[in-house]
Design an enzyme around this catalytic site. Structure first.
Site, PDB file in Angstrom:
ATOM      1  N   THR A   1      21.548 -11.648   4.292  1.00  0.00           N
ATOM      2  CA  THR A   1      20.573 -12.527   3.662  1.00  0.00           C
ATOM      3  C   THR A   1      19.638 -13.197   4.659  1.00  0.00           C
ATOM      4  OG1 THR A   1      22.142 -12.952   1.887  1.00  0.00           O
ATOM      5  CG2 THR A   1      20.345 -14.518   2.130  1.00  0.00           C
TER       6      THR A   1
ATOM      7  N   THR B   1      27.102 -12.836   5.257  1.00  0.00           N
ATOM      8  CA  THR B   1      28.200 -13.795   5.352  1.00  0.00           C
ATOM      9  C   THR B   1      29.523 -13.259   4.803  1.00  0.00           C
ATOM     10  OG1 THR B   1      27.566 -14.793   3.225  1.00  0.00           O
ATOM     11  CG2 THR B   1      26.644 -15.771   5.223  1.00  0.00           C
ATOM     12  N   ASP B   2      29.463 -12.224   3.960  1.00  0.00           N
ATOM     13  CA  ASP B   2      30.695 -11.769   3.303  1.00  0.00           C
ATOM     14  C   ASP B   2      31.790 -11.370   4.295  1.00  0.00           C
ATOM     15  OD1 ASP B   2      29.552 -12.083   0.796  1.00  0.00           O
ATOM     16  OD2 ASP B   2      30.423 -10.222   0.039  1.00  0.00           O
TER      17      ASP B   2
ATOM     18  N   LYS C   1      35.229 -17.801   5.505  1.00  0.00           N
ATOM     19  CA  LYS C   1      34.292 -18.167   4.439  1.00  0.00           C
ATOM     20  C   LYS C   1      35.130 -18.675   3.276  1.00  0.00           C
ATOM     21  CE  LYS C   1      30.538 -16.388   1.563  1.00  0.00           C
ATOM     22  NZ  LYS C   1      29.586 -15.275   1.318  1.00  0.00           N
TER      23      LYS C   1
END
Lengths: 420, 420
Positions: B93, B169-170, B246
């Site tokens: 992203t 970020t995953d 996360k």
């Protein structure tokens, strides 16, 4: 007087006869009455007379089930002023206790052991005891959830004003979730356990058990988990059974409500219970049980480099919970295989390994492809809870997709639950 | 002047020639020099003259790799007073940006896109850009970790004073852990990303990118993750790459150091970096790379009712990470099968789904049976990190059991790490 003695207890308003249990201390007696009730007696408030010495052999392993047919001599079965709490044991650290005769840690746990280990329970309630299982909680299995639900149901039907379930901490959250889906309850059902065994100075068993009994007497008719709420011995937290997670391997305050504050707290000193959020009130619903489960439900956690063959194991299964990354993703190469599973009849539900926050597969391509393949989103339902729920929904819900997208027992926080 | 114009920039101490990039604002110009460097120019501190209009076609997809052979007219390649930071893009992203000509979200991400999207990066460093991958991070795979490590190694060898890796970020935590095991680094390697894309008003891309560049200029020569540290736009947190997780699907401060405070923070307003714990200092070690991985390592999360057939998939695999319950348990019925796997050569390592706290299989029978079967305990190593570490250790360590029980890159917190 000694454990095993038959005694008469005279209190201001009533008289009991029964057998002194080994948990008795200088301050408290625990007297076993007939019919499965144990009564706590504050020595300051009662006169106690020994009727006969050592009449009752207490071997540390006997059950004190309500059906037990002891030599009945007393007609007084319980203190009518106190509520009746059913203590159900499934095993685990809280029920472990050092045998009072041999000094060895007993392998046989029952509710009576808890009263022995926790004399402070005396005087708080009339207790009914029941052993559903005596296992390490890592060995808990769906059929035992069903037995447990049946037992709780029977206890409430028999008049228990609240139920405390003693359970090993490893899988407590799964069992609590199972009961939350299986039962509609007009009284509190409170899971508790212990992170440190009773023989350790830092044991949490007394405070957790006492707080759980207080919670079981409360107005909150939900399936709760009651465990230490801080590293001190000040408060226990009350967690909704479908939102709680053991988040630390060893700390006493290992259990946390994910994504919200706990539902409430029990102040250990004042015994005051405070609720911080809305909850289902005592008596708001009738007692109901739907214990059926579809056992063919698996949970798979996706990690980079995962062998796609894990999906082959799921072939033919009724359901699959995926712990995806982020908003609910897996490697896009897995999507066609997931679609095949769905086409073959497996219900596939997406959750997130993040634990907090909702899955949302409408944001990125991977998510949209998963939705197109027929994957159902579980909102912010915790993965473990989602597994239990899917087992239940596949056996009981007419519309499984709708069930998984709706809060049935507070498991889906960010949408409204029935009583909020 | 307009993007694509060739300009001369006169600052107090030096003169540049280059092409104006589209990220330029009234306050800042970003000028693309030869050899892969982009320089930020504060308009208040420089005189700018257009040499030729629209000499350079910027199509939003061109790479700005250091090897690129543009028409070289300038001899000045970078501001010697500024450190050189390598921006490595893998997709995700943060690197997404709305195309400045068409308005469409570009599918092609490279480091130059980041400079366009984040004009605030100008003036903080000389930038080298490099695209290693352009993937959604759920598609990240071990071979790309290796390419990424090689690229970072090359950038540092070529003189980068710090590296910023832009990553979805995953799976950022897995990639950061991989690089932490593969590389010994004398400079910071800072992963950053974005939870909200640049076209959203709440996007975190600017603050995260700016803070990551500041962290890459810092004294901390570790693999870090730099993401929002709160729900406000005040600080970014710096997490050790092997301890970060996360923990929220959508919040900007989703990333958390598990079991400790973050290593440090970057104050967005003052640009001040504070470290709260010891870390490896810049230059304390020589650059080294060991990128080999054993890919045959699986991760299995145990839940009640788990199909034992999942263990069959692991048969013949080099390694297995189990996410057990509590202190590190599984159903005792699984232990004989686990022992068979170990006897057949699979390295089996125990972690806990609790996430916080150490596994300790010496307390209960189930744990002792697992240890007897040959299971290795990973202390408080996070399950995902343990998977990456086992892949690395099986390929690089002479004694895998010792490696898994020792902190190699800060992943095992409660024992000493080399620099603490």
């Amino acid at each position: 007087m000694n454990p095993g003695d038959r005694v008469r207890v005279d209190r201001e308003d009533r008289t009991y006869e029964g057998v002194v249990l080994p948990s008795s201390t200088d301050d408290h007696l625990v007297v076993k009455l007939e019919g499965g009730y144990n009564v706590g007696v504050d020595r300051d408030e009662a006169a106690v007379e020994v009727l006969a010495e050592d009449v009752y052999e207490i071997d540390g392993t006997d059950s004190m089930g309500a059906d037990e047919d002891d030599e009945a001599t007393s007609e007084i079965e319980f203190d009518e002023e106190l509520p009746t709490i059913s203590l159900i044991s499934t095993g685990g650290t809280i029920a472990s206790t050092v045998d009072y005769r041999t000094g060895a840690v007993t392998a046989q746990f029952d509710a009576e052991d808890v009263l022995r280990a926790v004399p402070d329970l005396a005087g708080r309630a009339n207790y009914r005891g029941r052993v559903v299982a005596n296992i390490l909680s890592e060995n808990m299995e769906p059929p035992i959830w069903q037995e447990l639900a049946e037992a709780v149901h029977e206890e409430i039907e028999a008049g228990a004003d609240g139920v405390v379930v003693m359970h090993g901490t490893d899988t407590m959250q799964y069992s609590a979730a199972a009961l939350a889906f299986m039962l509609e309850t007009p009284v509190p059902i409170v899971f508790t356990g212990s992170q440190r065994s009773a023989d350790r100075p830092s044991s949490d068993n007394v405070m957790n058990a006492v707080s759980a009994v207080e919670a079981a007497k409360s107005d909150c008719a939900e399936v709760l988990v009651c465990m230490h709420g801080s590293e001190s011995d000040d408060v226990c937290a009350l967690h909704r059974g479908t939102r709680v997670r053991k988040n630390h391997t060893s700390r006493r305050d290992a259990f946390e409500t994910v994504g919200a504050e706990p539902l409430g707290t029990v102040d250990y000193e004042t015994e005051e219970i405070e609720f911080h959020r809305d909850y289902q009130q005592r008596g708001a619903t009738d007692l109901e049980i739907e214990p059926e489960l579809e056992e063919g439900v698996e949970l798979l956690k996706f990690t980079p480099g995962m062998d796609p063959q894990f999906l082959d194991v799921v072939e033919g299964s009724a359901g699959l919970i995926i712990e995806g990354t982020g908003l609910g993703h897996v490697h896009t190469d897995l999507i066609p295989r997931i679609e095949e599973l769905i086409d073959d009849g497996t219900t596939v539900v997406m959750t997130s390994q993040c634990l907090e926050g909702r899955v949302c597969d409408r944001v990125y391509d991977t998510g949209r492809d998963l939705l197109d393949a027929g994957v159902i989103e579980a909102g912010d339902t915790l993965p473990g809870t989602a597994k239990v729920k899917l087992m239940w929904a596949l056996a009981n819900s007419e519309n499984v997709e709708e069930a998984m997208s709706t809060s049935l027992a507070g498991e889906l926080q960010e949408r409204s639950v029935p009583w909020e």
